[in-house]
Design an enzyme around this catalytic site. Structure first.
Site, PDB file in Angstrom:
ATOM      1  N   GLY A  36      -3.427 -14.604 -20.073  1.00 34.07           N
ATOM      2  CA  GLY A  36      -4.694 -15.306 -20.202  1.00 34.07           C
ATOM      3  C   GLY A  36      -5.891 -14.508 -19.730  1.00 34.07           C
ATOM      4  N   ILE A 186      -3.092  -9.183   4.557  1.00 36.11           N
ATOM      5  CA  ILE A 186      -4.258  -9.237   3.672  1.00 36.11           C
ATOM      6  C   ILE A 186      -5.540  -9.369   4.492  1.00 36.11           C
ATOM      7  CG2 ILE A 186      -5.408 -10.514   1.831  1.00 36.11           C
ATOM      8  CD1 ILE A 186      -2.674 -11.336   0.794  1.00 36.11           C
ATOM      9  N   HIS A 438       7.486  21.801   7.294  1.00 35.68           N
ATOM     10  CA  HIS A 438       6.622  21.866   8.470  1.00 35.68           C
ATOM     11  C   HIS A 438       5.299  22.537   8.079  1.00 35.68           C
ATOM     12  CE1 HIS A 438       5.388  22.515  12.640  1.00 35.68           C
ATOM     13  NE2 HIS A 438       5.075  23.768  12.303  1.00 35.68           N
TER      14      HIS A 438
END
Length: 459
Positions: A36, A186, A438
């Site tokens: 949609g 959030i 490294h």
């Protein structure tokens, strides 16, 4: 009424739906995806991607602001400003590129797409309200991939100063006073970004600590950083509603009632599955609370009907939905595809970041834990961020790695190694004997395994 037929019909083009559509198309399944809105769902349009764009912009702003004063690097610059409208436009450009890319990938897979709102008639029939009029689609298999939406508190409905994460990621200016209801990932991600951009941020959390899904050891570096950024925390506190003038949040704290002046109130208390408004109830599917119940093929209680992503419950993660979408497509194609994942990585993009895969300390009786601090890692020092650590939970008898976790700057990029180790059944020796480059952050994973084996080198 126009009609179409297909073997597989997917309602929703979020991470689960569009991946299911792409994989089905690759497998030669005649597939239609109905959406949609824009493809990509919450994650791409108003969630994962735009929030990370905002976090990046805030981090860059904070870096420049840091160099206006005395610093160890000897860099000097002028006081920064930010044009939020331009920042949002940049964010929207990224979203547009990605949504266009999703549409292109579906087309490449020869999966048809229909733009419009779907209404389920029965398990084999869906009617879509399109711009050209109603379209009825009949299918052999139906996938529900409608996602989730921000949970709305009845006493703090969205509107006016009360916003969800969707509106927060589209603000055209930084609010002077932002109050965040909910101390989960959030709320803290967005709240931290806004604090770096100059907002006075207050967080109201009902639990007695932030990020209650994680243990206190993991969240302590985040808590320290929040305090360093000047963010005010009210723990064991409950929001009660808006003040009469709408300019403050009414809160009940351990010390009594409190009004928190607020220009914007960001409500982030969770997400709810989208299961209403498109006829799902009429199918009479077996539910698991508010979520659609599924088996290890993501099949529901009705033959030929599947569900994937947030509508099926926690963890509500885009990568989980993607994995489910692939499983459904392959299962319909007749391939032996089932959900047998051992672990799903979870990342919290706070400052510092948190990543977890597998068991946490205390989840499994008899398991042991070891950690290696970033303060002993050369790469972390050169990044000026040596807070946090890597942690391994393991079986002391078999050396089997049961969980890997980290908190620190940029540790989200370690999530792939963590997930791979769990999925492949790695032992401590497997990790310890693997040469890690490294100087990198990933060395801490090897060092943690060595420490677990009593062979620590750099601590």
């Amino acid at each position: 009424m126009n009609t179409e037929t297909c073997k597989l019909l997917i309602i929703g083009a979020g991470p689960g739906g569009y991946v299911c559509g792409i994989r089905a198309g690759q497998l030669g399944i005649d597939t239609i995806v109905v959406e949609g809105n824009k493809p990509g769902g919450t994650c791409l349009n108003v969630g994962c991607i735009p929030s990370k764009a905002l976090i990046h912009a805030a981090d860059e702003f904070a870096k420049v602001a840091h160099f206006t004063g005395d610093n160890d690097l000897g860099i000097a610059t002028a006081t920064p400003t930010i044009d939020m409208a331009k920042t949002v436009a940049w964010k929207d450009g990224i979203v547009k590129r990605l949504t266009t890319g999703v549409s292109g990938l579906l087309k490449k897979a020869r999966t048809r797409t229909v733009s419009g709102n779907a209404q389920i008639i029965d398990g084999k029939t869906v009617e879509v309200a399109t711009a050209e009029g109603p379209l009825r689609i009949t299918c052999e298999n139906l996938v529900i991939a409608t996602g989730s939406r921000p949970f709305e508190l009845p006493f703090l409905p969205f509107g006016g100063p009360v916003i969800s994460s969707t509106e927060a990621l589209d603000l055209q200016e930084v609010p002077q006073k932002l109050t965040v209801v909910g101390g989960g990932y959030i709320g803290l991600e967005i709240g931290t970004a806004m604090a770096k951009l100059g907002a006075a941020v207050t967080v109201v959390e009902a639990a007695d600590r932030i990020l209650p899904q994680y243990d206190a050891e993991l969240t302590k570096p985040v808590l320290n950083r929040l305090k360093a950024l000047g963010i005010t925390l009210h723990l064991s506190a409950k929001a009660r509603g808006l003040s009469e003038d709408g300019n403050a949040l009414l809160t009940e704290t351990q010390d009594g009632a409190l009004e928190i002046p607020s220009d914007k109130i960001l409500v982030t208390v969770g997400r709810a599955p989208v299961t209403q408004g498109f006829g799902l109830d009429d199918l009479g599917l077996t539910m698991n609370g508010p979520f659609v119940a599924i088996d290890d093929h993501c099949a529901t209680s009705m033959r030929g009907v599947y569900a994937i992503g947030d509508v099926t419950g926690d963890p509500m993660l885009a990568h989980r939905a993607m994995a489910q979408g692939t499983i459904v497509a392959e299962h319909i194609a007749g391939q032996p595809s089932v959900w047998d994942k051992r672990a799903i990585p979870a990342v919290c993009f706070t400052d510092p970041e948190i990543v977890t895969v597998g068991a946490l300390p205390g989840d499994i009786d008899g398991a042991r834990t070891a950690l290696f601090p970033f303060a002993a890692n050369g790469r972390s020092m050169t990044m000026e961020r040596d807070d946090g650590f890597v942690r391994i939970v393991h079986d002391p008898e078999t050396e089997l790695v049961l969980g890997l976790h980290a908190v620190g700057a940029s540790v989200s990029e370690l999530s792939g190694e963590f997930a791979l180790a769990i999925e492949m059944g790695a032992t401590l020796t497997d990790i310890a004997a693997t040469i890690h480059a490294h100087p990198t952050l990933s060395e801490t994973v090897q060092e943690t395994a060595l420490k677990s084996l009593g062979k620590a080198l750099h601590i």
